[in-house]
Design a protein around this motif. Sequence first.
Motif, PDB file in Angstrom:
ATOM      1  N   GLN A 181       0.833  -1.198   0.000  1.00 37.28           N
ATOM      2  CA  GLN A 181       0.000   0.000   0.000  1.00 37.28           C
ATOM      3  C   GLN A 181       0.872   1.254   0.000  1.00 37.28           C
ATOM      4  OE1 GLN A 181      -2.718   0.314   3.280  1.00 37.28           O
ATOM      5  NE2 GLN A 181      -3.639   2.191   2.495  1.00 37.28           N
ATOM      6  N   VAL A 182       1.912   1.268   0.799  1.00 31.30           N
ATOM      7  CA  VAL A 182       2.822   2.419   0.830  1.00 31.30           C
ATOM      8  C   VAL A 182       3.474   2.611  -0.532  1.00 31.30           C
ATOM      9  CG1 VAL A 182       5.019   3.213   1.785  1.00 31.30           C
ATOM     10  CG2 VAL A 182       3.252   2.353   3.306  1.00 31.30           C
ATOM     11  N   GLY A 183       3.864   1.522  -1.160  1.00 34.71           N
ATOM     12  CA  GLY A 183       4.474   1.608  -2.489  1.00 34.71           C
ATOM     13  C   GLY A 183       3.528   2.207  -3.513  1.00 34.71           C
ATOM     14  N   PHE A 184       2.276   1.729  -3.523  1.00 38.48           N
ATOM     15  CA  PHE A 184       1.314   2.259  -4.480  1.00 38.48           C
ATOM     16  C   PHE A 184       0.960   3.707  -4.179  1.00 38.48           C
ATOM     17  CE2 PHE A 184       0.122  -2.246  -5.545  1.00 38.48           C
ATOM     18  CZ  PHE A 184       0.496  -2.152  -6.877  1.00 38.48           C
ATOM     19  N   GLU A 185       0.909   4.077  -2.910  1.00 43.26           N
ATOM     20  CA  GLU A 185       0.656   5.485  -2.570  1.00 43.26           C
ATOM     21  C   GLU A 185       1.798   6.366  -3.070  1.00 43.26           C
ATOM     22  OE1 GLU A 185       0.009   5.607   1.642  1.00 43.26           O
ATOM     23  OE2 GLU A 185      -2.018   4.805   1.485  1.00 43.26           O
ATOM     24  N   GLY A 186       3.020   5.881  -2.948  1.00 40.91           N
ATOM     25  CA  GLY A 186       4.169   6.638  -3.445  1.00 40.91           C
ATOM     26  C   GLY A 186       4.116   6.822  -4.947  1.00 40.91           C
ATOM     27  N   ILE A 187       3.760   5.758  -5.667  1.00 37.14           N
ATOM     28  CA  ILE A 187       3.639   5.852  -7.120  1.00 37.14           C
ATOM     29  C   ILE A 187       2.520   6.816  -7.499  1.00 37.14           C
ATOM     30  CG2 ILE A 187       3.003   4.551  -9.198  1.00 37.14           C
ATOM     31  CD1 ILE A 187       4.437   2.123  -7.871  1.00 37.14           C
ATOM     32  N   SER A 188       1.402   6.745  -6.785  1.00 32.11           N
ATOM     33  CA  SER A 188       0.275   7.634  -7.052  1.00 32.11           C
ATOM     34  C   SER A 188       0.654   9.089  -6.816  1.00 32.11           C
ATOM     35  CB  SER A 188      -0.908   7.247  -6.170  1.00 32.11           C
ATOM     36  OG  SER A 188      -1.963   8.156  -6.328  1.00 32.11           O
ATOM     37  N   ASP A 189       1.337   9.356  -5.714  1.00 30.27           N
ATOM     38  CA  ASP A 189       1.760  10.726  -5.416  1.00 30.27           C
ATOM     39  C   ASP A 189       2.732  11.245  -6.470  1.00 30.27           C
ATOM     40  OD1 ASP A 189       0.198  10.730  -3.157  1.00 30.27           O
ATOM     41  OD2 ASP A 189       1.857  10.330  -1.767  1.00 30.27           O
ATOM     42  N   ALA A 190       3.637  10.381  -6.914  1.00 31.40           N
ATOM     43  CA  ALA A 190       4.590  10.793  -7.941  1.00 31.40           C
ATOM     44  C   ALA A 190       3.869  11.121  -9.247  1.00 31.40           C
ATOM     45  CB  ALA A 190       5.631   9.697  -8.160  1.00 31.40           C
ATOM     46  N   ALA A 191       2.900  10.310  -9.627  1.00 28.18           N
ATOM     47  CA  ALA A 191       2.156  10.555 -10.859  1.00 28.18           C
ATOM     48  C   ALA A 191       1.368  11.860 -10.761  1.00 28.18           C
ATOM     49  CB  ALA A 191       1.215   9.385 -11.137  1.00 28.18           C
ATOM     50  N   LYS A 192       0.767  12.121  -9.607  1.00 25.59           N
ATOM     51  CA  LYS A 192       0.035  13.376  -9.417  1.00 25.59           C
ATOM     52  C   LYS A 192       0.978  14.567  -9.529  1.00 25.59           C
ATOM     53  CE  LYS A 192      -3.562  11.490  -6.425  1.00 25.59           C
ATOM     54  NZ  LYS A 192      -4.055  11.420  -5.046  1.00 25.59           N
ATOM     55  N   SER A 193       2.155  14.439  -8.946  1.00 25.49           N
ATOM     56  CA  SER A 193       3.124  15.540  -8.998  1.00 25.49           C
ATOM     57  C   SER A 193       3.575  15.806 -10.427  1.00 25.49           C
ATOM     58  CB  SER A 193       4.332  15.217  -8.118  1.00 25.49           C
ATOM     59  OG  SER A 193       3.945  15.124  -6.770  1.00 25.49           O
ATOM     60  N   VAL A 194       3.816  14.762 -11.185  1.00 24.50           N
ATOM     61  CA  VAL A 194       4.212  14.936 -12.583  1.00 24.50           C
ATOM     62  C   VAL A 194       3.075  15.596 -13.358  1.00 24.50           C
ATOM     63  CG1 VAL A 194       4.763  13.703 -14.724  1.00 24.50           C
ATOM     64  CG2 VAL A 194       5.901  13.066 -12.592  1.00 24.50           C
ATOM     65  N   GLY A 195       1.846  15.170 -13.092  1.00 27.03           N
ATOM     66  CA  GLY A 195       0.703  15.777 -13.760  1.00 27.03           C
ATOM     67  C   GLY A 195       0.568  17.255 -13.451  1.00 27.03           C
ATOM     68  N   GLU A 196       0.745  17.615 -12.195  1.00 28.58           N
ATOM     69  CA  GLU A 196       0.680  19.033 -11.808  1.00 28.58           C
ATOM     70  C   GLU A 196       1.806  19.826 -12.462  1.00 28.58           C
ATOM     71  OE1 GLU A 196       0.705  19.173  -7.559  1.00 28.58           O
ATOM     72  OE2 GLU A 196      -1.241  18.168  -7.377  1.00 28.58           O
ATOM     73  N   PHE A 197       2.993  19.251 -12.526  1.00 32.66           N
ATOM     74  CA  PHE A 197       4.129  19.912 -13.150  1.00 32.66           C
ATOM     75  C   PHE A 197       3.862  20.169 -14.638  1.00 32.66           C
ATOM     76  CE2 PHE A 197       8.196  19.492 -15.459  1.00 32.66           C
ATOM     77  CZ  PHE A 197       8.831  20.618 -14.983  1.00 32.66           C
ATOM     78  N   MET A 198       3.356  19.155 -15.318  1.00 30.34           N
ATOM     79  CA  MET A 198       3.063  19.299 -16.740  1.00 30.34           C
ATOM     80  C   MET A 198       1.958  20.331 -16.965  1.00 30.34           C
ATOM     81  SD  MET A 198       5.099  17.578 -18.442  1.00 30.34           S
ATOM     82  CE  MET A 198       6.237  16.232 -18.345  1.00 30.34           C
ATOM     83  N   THR A 199       0.960  20.350 -16.088  1.00 34.70           N
ATOM     84  CA  THR A 199      -0.124  21.337 -16.199  1.00 34.70           C
ATOM     85  C   THR A 199       0.428  22.752 -16.059  1.00 34.70           C
ATOM     86  OG1 THR A 199      -1.721  19.759 -15.316  1.00 34.70           O
ATOM     87  CG2 THR A 199      -2.333  22.084 -15.229  1.00 34.70           C
ATOM     88  N   GLU A 200       1.334  22.952 -15.111  1.00 29.29           N
ATOM     89  CA  GLU A 200       1.924  24.270 -14.914  1.00 29.29           C
ATOM     90  C   GLU A 200       2.798  24.672 -16.092  1.00 29.29           C
ATOM     91  OE1 GLU A 200       1.307  26.575 -12.588  1.00 29.29           O
ATOM     92  OE2 GLU A 200      -0.246  25.203 -11.898  1.00 29.29           O
ATOM     93  N   LEU A 201       3.446  23.719 -16.754  1.00 31.91           N
ATOM     94  CA  LEU A 201       4.260  24.042 -17.912  1.00 31.91           C
ATOM     95  C   LEU A 201       3.376  24.524 -19.073  1.00 31.91           C
ATOM     96  CD1 LEU A 201       6.938  21.203 -18.193  1.00 31.91           C
ATOM     97  CD2 LEU A 201       7.307  23.585 -17.629  1.00 31.91           C
TER      98      LEU A 201
END
Length: 54
Positions: free
Chosen positions: A32-52
């Motif tokens: 569960q911790v692993g999947f939460e980490g992957i999910s958080d990373a994907a959200k962060s990348v999405g937010e970064f791309m949106t800001e770009l």
Amino acid sequence: MAQAKKIALYMLIVFVLYTIIKTPARAADLVQVGFEGISDAAKSVGEFMTELVN
């Protein structure tokens, strides 16, 4: 070298199976911790791309 990789892979598989059998609740928590980490990373990348784009 290939033989060492194969041995290391088998040892990793045995360790994972041992952990799942010995303490399934802890293994589930780690997954569960692993999947939460992957999910958080994907959200962060999405937010970064949106800001770009903006």
